[in-house]
Motif scaffolding. Structure first.
Motif, short mmCIF file in Angstrom:
data_model
loop_
_atom_site.label_atom_id
_atom_site.label_comp_id
_atom_site.label_asym_id
_atom_site.label_seq_id
_atom_site.Cartn_x
_atom_site.Cartn_y
_atom_site.Cartn_z
N CYS A 231 -26.31 -74.72 51.16
CA CYS A 231 -25.41 -74.65 50.02
C CYS A 231 -25.05 -76.07 49.66
CB CYS A 231 -24.13 -73.90 50.38
SG CYS A 231 -22.77 -74.33 49.33
N THR B 18 -21.83 -65.52 43.27
CA THR B 18 -21.94 -65.56 44.72
C THR B 18 -20.68 -66.21 45.27
OG1 THR B 18 -23.08 -67.69 45.00
CG2 THR B 18 -24.46 -65.75 44.65
N ASN C 191 -25.41 -71.99 46.31
CA ASN C 191 -26.65 -71.33 46.67
C ASN C 191 -27.12 -71.90 48.00
OD1 ASN C 191 -26.92 -72.24 43.51
ND2 ASN C 191 -27.24 -70.08 43.87
N ASN C 192 -27.68 -71.03 48.84
CA ASN C 192 -28.34 -71.56 50.02
C ASN C 192 -29.53 -72.42 49.63
OD1 ASN C 192 -26.90 -70.75 52.32
ND2 ASN C 192 -27.69 -68.67 52.15
N ARG D 263 -21.88 -71.97 54.27
CA ARG D 263 -21.56 -70.74 53.54
C ARG D 263 -21.15 -69.59 54.45
NH1 ARG D 263 -22.15 -71.07 48.53
NH2 ARG D 263 -22.26 -68.83 48.15
N TYR E 161 -22.85 -67.36 56.03
CA TYR E 161 -23.64 -66.13 56.07
C TYR E 161 -25.11 -66.51 56.12
CZ TYR E 161 -23.98 -66.73 50.91
OH TYR E 161 -24.18 -67.21 49.64
N SER F 64 -29.19 -66.02 55.06
CA SER F 64 -30.02 -65.64 53.92
C SER F 64 -31.48 -65.62 54.36
CB SER F 64 -29.87 -66.63 52.76
OG SER F 64 -28.58 -66.57 52.21
N SER G 157 -33.72 -64.37 47.11
CA SER G 157 -32.79 -64.61 48.21
C SER G 157 -31.99 -63.35 48.51
CB SER G 157 -31.84 -65.76 47.85
OG SER G 157 -30.95 -66.01 48.92
N ASN H 113 -28.97 -62.05 50.78
CA ASN H 113 -27.84 -62.65 51.49
C ASN H 113 -27.11 -61.62 52.34
OD1 ASN H 113 -28.20 -65.18 50.08
ND2 ASN H 113 -27.28 -64.19 48.28
N SER I 36 -22.34 -61.72 48.92
CA SER I 36 -22.91 -62.36 47.73
C SER I 36 -24.16 -61.61 47.28
CB SER I 36 -23.26 -63.82 48.03
OG SER I 36 -22.10 -64.57 48.31
N ASN J 290 -27.86 -60.72 45.57
CA ASN J 290 -29.19 -61.30 45.74
C ASN J 290 -29.56 -62.13 44.51
OD1 ASN J 290 -29.29 -59.91 48.15
ND2 ASN J 290 -30.50 -58.23 47.32
#
Length: 320
Positions: A27, A35, A40-41, A187, A189, A191, A215, A217, A227, A229
């Motif tokens: 992120c 999200t 974003n990852n 983040r 979490y 992914s 992605s 999540n 979050s 997808n």
């Protein structure tokens, strides 16, 4: 991979650089909508130049430097959000990708590659939030290791002037996270991102590349926020003006395809689905042992995200 190594490995292709391959790390930007925290990852816009070309067997290092600045937060209607003013987001990132392409190992005619990405971020955010009780100033900053990426296996095919890479990456919540902070390096979490990249060289001096990923999540169990997808495409169209110089246009398209949910309910009634399209110029230079690219990407068609400008400086070197 530089142009010289690329030509030596695939002599039918005349392209100067191998600097724009996947980093797929953290992120890199964390804010308000679309999200959880808006980030974003996957660092959108990184996989542009020659994204479908896997490097030759051996070890490779990529360095990615990113600067992002936004002064507008866009809502679901596509207009600036009325809930905030004086919005300012600055994000810097430095990431290192280590890649190993296996020698004398193939599967279904493809060469095999393993990757890992180590990202670091510096984030600064401030804005005025408009509430029923009046305007409240909010600010936050964070610096540190972000979320690591592991890509255990990528398959690369090279058929004449068409090159393809298929792989699967996992984003691990290694970055610092505190739900009470406005911004966080991590983040919190997981992914998973299956992805496909393609590069087509119709004539020796022209390149068209794209990388698409989806992605999926997991839930942030601290906040019970799930979050949605995300579907992302990075792209590039390049023209080689000399054996070592290439100019072009690159950018990305991002769209969140499922709702954000919290405690099982859609967030804000519309799922906070984010969207953005970006485009801008790029220039790249490569020698046998070093390649570098500079890219500028301007965002537009934004929904539920900040709208800003992104600059990339990307470098590549082989090593043993």
């Amino acid at each position: 991979m530089s142009f010289f190594e690329f030509r030596g490995h695939f002599r039918s292709v005349g392209i100067p650089l191998r600097v724009g391959a996947a980093i797929a790390s953290c992120c890199w930007i964390t804010t308000l909508h679309a999200t959880e925290g808006d980030g974003n990852n996957y660092p959108i816009g990184v996989n542009t130049l020659l994204s479908g070309v896997q490097p030759p067997p051996g070890n490779h290092i990529y360095v990615y430097l990113q600067e992002y600045e936004a002064t507008t937060l866009v809502g679901n209607s596509g207009n600036p959000s009325g809930s905030v003013s004086e919005f300012s987001l600055h994000a810097q990132a430095a990431a290192f990708r280590l890649s190993h392409v296996w020698r004398d190992v193939t599967f279904l005619g493809a060469t095999l590659e393993s990757r890992t990405n180590i990202p670091f971020v510096n984030l600064d955010l401030h804005f005025d939030a408009h509430t029923p009780k009046g305007t409240v100033y909010k600010s936050g900053s964070a610096t540190g290791l972000s979320d690591l990426t592991v890509g255990p296996l990528f398959l690369g095919w090279h058929w004449g002037n068409l090159h393809q890479v298929v792989g699967l990456e996992f984003f691990l919540p290694t970055g610092s996270y505190d739900a009470s902070r406005l911004v966080n390096p991590g983040r919190h979490y997981y992914s998973m991102q299956p992805n496909y990249a393609v590069t087509w060289i119709p004539v020796p001096n022209v390149e068209f590349s794209a990388r698409a990923l989806y992605s999926v999540n997991s839930v942030n169990h601290v906040t019970d926020y799930h979050s949605g997808n995300e579907f992302i495409v990075d792209y590039n169209a390049g023209f080689r003006i000399t054996p070592m110089w290439q100019i072009g246009a690159s950018g990305y398209f991002y769209r969140q395809v499922t709702d954000d949910t919290q405690h099982g309910q859609s967030v804000n009634g519309n799922g906070n689905r984010g969207q953005v399209f970006a485009v801008g110029p790029s220039i790249a230079y490569g020698t046998r042992k070093f390649s570098v690219a500079l890219k500028y990407q301007r965002e537009m068609m934004v929904r539920n995200r900040p709208e800003g400008n992104r600059v990339w400086l990307q470098m590549y070197m082989p090593f043993e």
